[in-house]
Scaffold this active site. Structure first.
Site, short mmCIF file in Angstrom:
data_model
loop_
_atom_site.label_atom_id
_atom_site.label_comp_id
_atom_site.label_asym_id
_atom_site.label_seq_id
_atom_site.Cartn_x
_atom_site.Cartn_y
_atom_site.Cartn_z
N HIS A 20 -6.67 5.45 5.33
CA HIS A 20 -6.09 4.27 4.57
C HIS A 20 -4.75 4.59 3.77
O HIS A 20 -3.82 3.89 3.45
CB HIS A 20 -7.14 3.62 4.01
CG HIS A 20 -7.44 4.28 2.77
ND1 HIS A 20 -8.54 5.30 2.69
CD2 HIS A 20 -7.48 4.20 1.32
CE1 HIS A 20 -8.78 5.93 1.55
NE2 HIS A 20 -7.88 5.24 0.73
N ASP A 21 -4.87 5.75 2.88
CA ASP A 21 -3.91 6.43 2.14
C ASP A 21 -2.79 7.38 2.67
O ASP A 21 -2.31 7.99 1.72
CB ASP A 21 -4.59 6.80 0.71
CG ASP A 21 -4.78 5.72 -0.25
OD1 ASP A 21 -4.01 4.68 -0.19
OD2 ASP A 21 -5.46 5.95 -1.19
N LYS A 33 0.76 7.91 1.32
CA LYS A 33 1.20 8.51 0.22
C LYS A 33 1.90 9.76 0.46
O LYS A 33 2.38 10.32 -0.51
CB LYS A 33 -0.22 9.02 -0.54
CG LYS A 33 -0.87 7.66 -1.41
CD LYS A 33 -2.06 8.18 -2.21
CE LYS A 33 -2.69 6.75 -3.07
NZ LYS A 33 -3.89 7.35 -3.55
N HIS A 65 3.16 2.92 -0.46
CA HIS A 65 2.35 3.83 0.50
C HIS A 65 1.73 2.89 1.62
O HIS A 65 1.32 3.63 2.56
CB HIS A 65 1.33 4.57 -0.37
CG HIS A 65 0.03 3.76 -0.76
ND1 HIS A 65 0.10 2.94 -2.02
CD2 HIS A 65 -1.19 3.62 -0.49
CE1 HIS A 65 -1.09 2.39 -2.06
NE2 HIS A 65 -2.00 2.88 -0.95
N HIS A 83 -4.73 -2.91 0.50
CA HIS A 83 -4.49 -3.30 -1.06
C HIS A 83 -4.21 -4.87 -1.09
O HIS A 83 -3.90 -5.52 -2.19
CB HIS A 83 -3.40 -2.50 -1.89
CG HIS A 83 -3.73 -1.24 -2.11
ND1 HIS A 83 -4.67 -0.97 -2.96
CD2 HIS A 83 -3.30 0.04 -1.55
CE1 HIS A 83 -4.86 0.28 -3.01
NE2 HIS A 83 -3.95 1.06 -2.11
P1 C2E Z 1 -6.29 5.44 -5.98
O1 C2E Z 1 -6.06 6.09 -7.27
O2 C2E Z 1 -6.96 5.65 -5.00
O3 C2E Z 1 -6.91 3.70 -6.42
C1 C2E Z 1 -7.19 2.62 -5.55
C2 C2E Z 1 -7.63 1.62 -5.92
O4 C2E Z 1 -8.62 1.52 -6.85
C3 C2E Z 1 -6.42 0.80 -6.93
O5 C2E Z 1 -5.39 0.28 -6.23
C4 C2E Z 1 -7.25 -0.01 -7.80
O6 C2E Z 1 -7.32 -1.27 -6.96
C5 C2E Z 1 -8.54 0.58 -7.91
N1 C2E Z 1 -8.64 1.22 -9.20
C6 C2E Z 1 -8.41 2.56 -9.50
N2 C2E Z 1 -8.50 2.86 -10.67
C7 C2E Z 1 -8.74 1.77 -11.29
C8 C2E Z 1 -8.91 1.35 -12.80
O7 C2E Z 1 -9.01 2.29 -13.73
N3 C2E Z 1 -9.16 0.14 -12.98
C9 C2E Z 1 -9.11 -0.74 -12.03
N4 C2E Z 1 -9.66 -2.19 -12.38
N5 C2E Z 1 -9.08 -0.51 -10.76
C10 C2E Z 1 -8.93 0.75 -10.31
P2 C2E Z 1 -3.89 0.07 -6.93
O8 C2E Z 1 -4.22 -0.38 -8.30
O9 C2E Z 1 -3.31 -0.89 -6.08
O10 C2E Z 1 -3.19 1.45 -7.05
C11 C2E Z 1 -2.88 2.16 -5.88
C12 C2E Z 1 -2.66 3.70 -5.83
O11 C2E Z 1 -1.66 3.50 -7.05
C13 C2E Z 1 -3.86 4.22 -6.45
O12 C2E Z 1 -4.74 4.81 -5.56
C14 C2E Z 1 -2.97 5.56 -7.36
O13 C2E Z 1 -2.83 6.58 -6.32
C15 C2E Z 1 -1.74 4.89 -7.91
N6 C2E Z 1 -1.89 4.37 -9.13
C16 C2E Z 1 -2.35 2.94 -9.46
N7 C2E Z 1 -2.19 3.07 -10.82
C17 C2E Z 1 -1.92 4.12 -11.45
C18 C2E Z 1 -1.34 4.59 -12.82
O14 C2E Z 1 -1.70 4.13 -13.96
N8 C2E Z 1 -1.17 5.96 -12.92
C19 C2E Z 1 -0.95 6.77 -11.71
N9 C2E Z 1 -0.46 7.91 -11.88
N10 C2E Z 1 -1.22 6.34 -10.45
C20 C2E Z 1 -1.54 5.04 -10.31
FE FE Z 2 -4.25 2.92 -1.18
#
Ligand code: C2E
Ligand code: FE
Ligand code: SIN
Ligand code: SIN
Length: 386
Positions: free
Chosen positions: A229-230, A233, A258, A285
C-alpha cells in the site's frame, strides 16, 4: 435419458462447476477438483490438466502413480497435449494408439491404457494458451461434438481459476520476493521495523476481510496485495518522509502524493493481484465520508480492498513508533478506530475489525521479528534497519 434431459443435466453440472472452481486457490487441489468434475460431466474415465511452464517450454501434469502423485513433463509440441498446446486446436481422437502424435510415454509410466482422448487448449482471457485439458476413455462410446463444446466451455471456466492459483504459486516465490523487497525499499527509510509492519498489515487485513465474510480468494488477494500500500513512498524525499516533527501544509501535500505514485507503479502490471495492489495503494487514504485523499472518494466508491487496508494501516501506524510520534497502546488505537467509524472508516469494516480484534492482538504479540513475510527475508531487512 433423452438428449434434452442429458443437456439439462450437463448444464446443472456446469453451473456447479463454476461455483466449485472459483473458490479454490491452491493449484494442486484445484486441478484435482477440476479433474473430478470433468470425469462426471463428460462421463469418462480420466481427466488430465497439463499446465504450460513458459520457463522450460514444457507441459506438466500431476498423475497418480499408485498412492502417490508424480509430476510428468512433456515438451511443448510433443505428444497429444503438446500438439494441442502448439496448434491451439482441439483434438478428438478415437484410438490414440493409431495416432502417431501419441508417444505412449505416459501410458508406459502409469500402466494406464489410453484409448480415446479429447484434448482442448486451455486459454486465458487474453487468448494465450496456458495449458491443455484432456478427457480420456469415454465410458461406453466416443467423445462427440457435444463433448468437444463442453470441454471447451469447461476449459474457459477453469482457466481464470487456474491462472489465479498459479499466480499465488509463482508470486509466493521469486516475484513476491521482488515485490516485497521493493516495498521494503520504499518503507525502511521511515520505519524502524518495516518487515513487522508489512507482516501486520498483511495479516490484519486478511483477518478483517475474513471477518467481513469475504470469499477465501478475496481474503488471499488482500493478504498479498496489502503490504504494497505505501510503495509510492519511494517517490517522497527524505527531508519530508524522515522529518522528526509535524509536516507543514506544503510538505503534507507532497506526502499525499505517495498514493498517486504507488498507483502509478503498480497499475501497469498485468497480474490481477497487482491490479488489486494498485487500487489499495491509490485509495488507502480515502475516507468513508469523502474527506480523504487523493480523490475524495466516498463510501462504496472506495474499493473494498482499500477500505479494509485503511483500517489495518491506521491501527498499526498508531501502535508503532514513528519518527513523528510515539507508539500508542493497542486499546487506545482500537478506540480511535471505533470513533472514526462512519467518518474515516467503513462501519462494516470497523465491525469486522472489532470482531477479529482478539486475533489481531495475538498477531501483534508474535510480531517480534521472528516471523517473516517471505521465509529468509527478515534477517536481511534487519541489516538495513537503523
Ligand atoms: P504512516 O506513518 O504510515 O501513517 C498512516 C496513517 O495512520 C496516517 O495517514 C494517519 O491516518 C494514521 N496516523 C498515524 N499516526 C497518527 C497519529 O498520531 N494520530 C492520528 N490521528 N492518526 C495517525 P496520513 O495522516 O494520511 O499520513 C500518511 C503518511 O504521511 C504517514 O504514514 C507518514 O508517513 C506521513 N506523515 C503524516 N503526518 C506526519 C508528520 O507529522 N510528520 C512526518 N514526518 N510524517 C507524517
Ligand atoms: Fe499510506
Ligand atoms: C498426452 O496424453 O497428451 C500425452 C500422451 C502422449 O502423447 O504420449
Ligand atoms: C509466502 O510468501 O510464503 C507467504 C507470504 C505471507 O505470509 O503473506
Amino acid at each position: 435419458m433423452t438428449r434434452a434431459e442429458e443437456l439439462e443435466n450437463r448444464l446443472r453440472l456446469l453451473v456447479n462447476f463454476g461455483g466449485v472452481v472459483s473458490k479454490e486457490t491452491n493449484l494442486n487441489r484445484l486441478l484435482e477438483l477440476i479433474a473430478e468434475q470433468v470425469k462426471t460431466i463428460l462421463n469418462c474415465d480420466r481427466c488430465s490438466v497439463f499446465i504450460l511452464d513458459r520457463q522450460t517450454n514444457e507441459l506438466w501434469s500431476k498423475v497418480a502413480l499408485g498412492m502417490q502423485h508424480t509430476e510428468i513433463r512433456v515438451p511443448f509440441g510433443k505428444g497429444i497435449a503438446g500438439h494441442v498446446a502448439s496448434s491451439g486446436l482441439t483434438l478428438n481422437i478415437q484410438d490414440v494408439y493409431k495416432d502417431d502424435r501419441f508417444t505412449h510415454e505416459i501410458d508406459r509410466l502409469t500402466g494406464y491404457r489410453s484409448r480415446s482422448i479429447l484434448a482442448v487448449p486451455l486459454k486465458n482471457v487474453g487468448g494465450h494458451i496456458i495449458g491443455v485439458f484432456e478427457a480420456m476413455n469415454k465410458n461406453g462410446s466416443q467423445f462427440d461434438i457435444d463433448d468437444e463444446g463442453i470441454l471447451q466451455l469447461i476449459s474457459s471456466l477453469a482457466a481464470s481459476g487456474i491462472e489465479n492459483a498459479q499466480l499465488y504459486e509463482s508470486l509466493s516465490k521469486s516475484q513476491l520476493e521482488t515485490i516485497y523487497r521493493l516495498a521494503v525499499t520504499a518503507e525502511y527509510r521511515d520505519q524502524q521495523d518495516t518487515a513487522i509492519h508489512l507482516r501486520h498489515i498483511s495479516e490484519y487485513s486478511a483477518l478483517i476481510a475474513h471477518g467481513l465474510g469475504l470469499p477465501e480468494r478475496e481474503v488471499e488477494n488482500i493478504r498479498y496485495a496489502s503490504p504494497l500500500h505505501d510503495i509510492g513512498k519511494v517517490g517522497i524525499a527524505d527531508a519530508i518522509l524522515l522529518k522528526p516533527g509535524k509536516l507543514t501544509t506544503d510538505e503534507f501535500e507532497e506526502m499525499k502524493k505517495h498514493t498517486v505514485y504507488g498507483a502509478k507503479i503498480l497499475c501497469n502490471a498485468e497480474s490481477a493481484l497487482l491490479q488489486i495492489a494498485c487500487k489499495v495503494a491509490g485509495s488507502h487514504h480515502e475516507k468513508f465520508d469523502g474527506t480523504g485523499y487523493p480523490a475524495k472518494l466516498k463510501g462504496p466508491q472506495i474499493p473494498i480492498y482499500a477500505r479494509i487496508v485503511s483500517v489495518a494501516d491506521v491501527f498499526d501506524a498508531l501502535c508503532m513508533p514513528r519518527v513523528y510520534k510515539p507508539r500508542w497502546d493497542a486499546e487506545k488505537a482500537r478506540e480511535y478506530i471505533l470513533e472514526e467509524s462512519g467518518k474515516s472508516f467503513d462501519p462494516e469494516v470497523v465491525g469486522a475489525f472489532d470482531k477479529v480484534y482478539g486475533e489481531i492482538l495475538k498477531m501483534q504479540a508474535i510480531g517480534d521479528g521472528k516471523t517473516t513475510i517471505i521465509p529468509g527475508i527478515t534477517k536481511e531487512l534487519h541489516r538495513h534497519n537503523y
